[in-house]
Design a protein around this motif. Sequence first.
Motif: not given
Length: 717
Positions: A371-374, A393-403
Amino acid sequence: MSNISLNGTWMLKEEPLSTRATDYGRVMDSADGWIEATVPGDVHVDLIAAGKIPEPLVGLNSIQCEWIEERSWWYKRTFATESEWLAADVVELELNGLDCMADVFLNGSYLGRHPSAFRPFICDVKELLRLEEENVLVVRLTSGLEHFSQGEISDVSPWVSGERVGRRGDKRRVYIRKPQYSWGWDWNPRVPTCGITGNVVIRSLKTAVIRDVYATTCREEGVCIDLQVTLESLDWIGTADGQVTVKITDEDGNSFESTEDVFLRSGLNFVPFTIELGRPRLWWPNGMGEQHLYTIEVKANVEGEDVFYPSFRYGARTVELDQTPLNQEERLFAIVVNGIRVYCRGGNWVPADSIYGRASDERYRYLVKEAVEANFTMLRVWGGGLYEKDIFYESCDQEGILVWQDFMFACAAYPDHLEWFADEVRKEAEYQVTRLRNHACVALWSGSNENNWGFRDWWNEETKGGARTYNKILPSIIQAKSPHIPYWNGSPYGGDDPNSAKIGNRHHWHDCMMNEDMEKRITPEEYDKVDPKFISEYGYIGPCGLETTLKYLDGEPLDRQGEAWQHHNNTFEKDTVVAGIQKHYADLDDMEIEDYLFYAGLCQGMMYEYSLDSFRSRLNNSGGLFWMYNDCWGEVGWTIIDYYLKRKISYSFVRRANAPRRLILRERDGEVQVTLANDTPQAISGTLEYGYMAFDGSEKELSTVEFTVGPFARHII
C-alpha cells in the motif's frame, strides 16, 4: 503480573451440532476422533493438515466444505499449574478470537457461554486450578447459526442484504457477532470460519494490575503527551500506597520520565500524566513527513509489589474531521492531521484470507508495505470483516497509513432494538475502542458500512431494527473512551441523502459500475460528472494474472463459462469485463485467454486511474478510496493485489494516479482544466508548456505559464 501462553498444539474433535455443552462428560470420556489442532487457528486449517478436507479456496472445494458449519467443534488443552499462581490474588484466563458461539470449561466446571469473536472471554479461574494433576481446558465452538431460526429473525430479515447468488449469504448473520463476510459476499465464497483465532493466556495478578494506558497528543504549548493510567487494586476492602512511573523514549534514545505517588482505593484508579517532549517529533501520514514513534513504558509499585504494563509505540499527532461549510448546501469532509488537511489516497481493506485465522504477520506486513508503494495514505477497514490483528495497526503506524475504522456492521438492519444485542454491541465497542485508540494510524471511527444509506430505503413505522447503534451507542462510547479521534455515523453518510456528494462521504456505485446501462459502467468519463467531498467506496472489476488464475482454478477447465470460473467470478461482474475490453481495446473473437487477462487488466487499471484523477481534480474533494485493495481468495474481482500477493496490472495505474505530485487534465465547461496536486511538505514551482503539436512535430502552437503550488495543496491553472 506474569503471562503464560497456552498457544500451540491443542486437540480437536468433531461432534454433531446437536451435541451441546451438557454433553461435556460423554465427549471427554471418548478418546476417539481427536486430531491435533493449532491455536491461534481455524478448524479448516486443522482439517486440511489432518487430510480431512482439501484446500477450500481453490477449484470448487469450498462447496465440499460447507458441512463444517453444521457441526460442533471441541478444542482441548492440558497444562500444569504454575507455583506462582498459588500466591496470586487473581488468576485470569483470557481467550481471544472465539469464533463464534463458545462454551468454556476448566477441569469439568462450566465457565460460561461467550457469543462474540470481537471481544475476549475473561474469567478468574484460581479456585478451579488443580495442584497435583494437569488442568484440562475445553472450548466448544459452533458457527452460531443454529441459535436463530428464520422465524426468530423476522424483525429485521427483510432488511438484510449481502445474499448475491446461490449459496452465498445468510440473513441470520446479523444476530451473530463474528465476521459477516464469512457466509459469503459478492467477492468471496461461503466459508464460515470457526476456531480459536486469537491468543490464549493465563495471567497471575498480585496486589494490583495496570489495566490500560491511554495516550493522547496535546499541542496547546509545544507538544506533549497526556496519559491516563488505569490501575486496579485487587484488595477489595482496603486502601494502599504506591507509585506509578511513566517513561517515554524517542527513536534516538532520549527519554522523558515522570513518577507520581498514588493513594489507591479498592478497584479502579485513574492516574493522569502530562509529559513534555522537549523537541517534539510528530507522526505524519505516508509522504507528508516521518513516522516517528515514541516508546511508552509504564510501571507501578504497590505495597512493594512491582507491576509492569507491556511497552508500546506511540506516534504523537492530532487528528480532526474538517466539515467547514463551503456554501449553503455543501461542506468539506477532510481528515486533518497535525493541523494539515490530508488528501486520503487509498483503498478498502477486507480480511486478508477467507480463513482469516491463518493470515500470518508476514502477510499483513507485506500488504501494508505494498500500500505504501502504491502511494496510499489511507486504508478503510470495511465493516463486514473484523477488527484487525495488532500487527495490521502496528504496520500502519510504522508505514504512515491512516486507518478509517468501521465498526463491524454491514449491509443490514441489525437487531439493536433487542437489549441483549445492544448490550453485546456496547461490550464489543468498549473493548475495541480501548484496544485501538493509541494507534497513530487510526484517524476515524465509522459506525457501519452502508446501513445508514440502507435505512433511507428500509425505514418505515413497522421496522424494529433501527439506527440505535450508530446514533446513540457508538458515539457515546467514543466520547467516553476516545474523544480525540472523530466519529462518523457510517459510510456513506451525510446530508439529507445518506449518500450525498455535497456533504459527508459517498459510495459512488450506481452512477457508474452498478448502473444498469453497461455503457455507463465502462465509460471512464462518467466519473467526471460527480463532485464528491470524499469517496470512501467505488470500484471496477478485473481478473488476476494467468499464474494466479491457474492456481485458484486448481486443474479445473480454463473456461470463462465453466462452473469453476464462475464460482471464482464476482457476482456483480455481469459481463462487464468483456464489455470493457471490447469498448477500449479489442474484439474478443478468437482471443486467447492470455490476451483476455491482459486487456482486462489494462481496462481495470485505466478505469481506476481515470476515476481517481477525476476525484482528486476537484479542489473540495479530500479522498478517493477504491473498492477494494486486497483479496481473501482468488477471483475475478475488485482488487489490485491478488490473494497470492501478486500485483495485478491495475496496481501500476493506481500507483501512478496516487503519486504525491500529480498533474491532472480534465475537460470542464469546454476548456481543458489543469490541476496540480502537491501532497508533499515542499512547495513546487516551474513552467508549464501547453498547446498542441502534430504527432510528427511538423506543426505546433505552444505557450507557457509559470506556476507555484504550496505544500499540501492543489492548484488549478
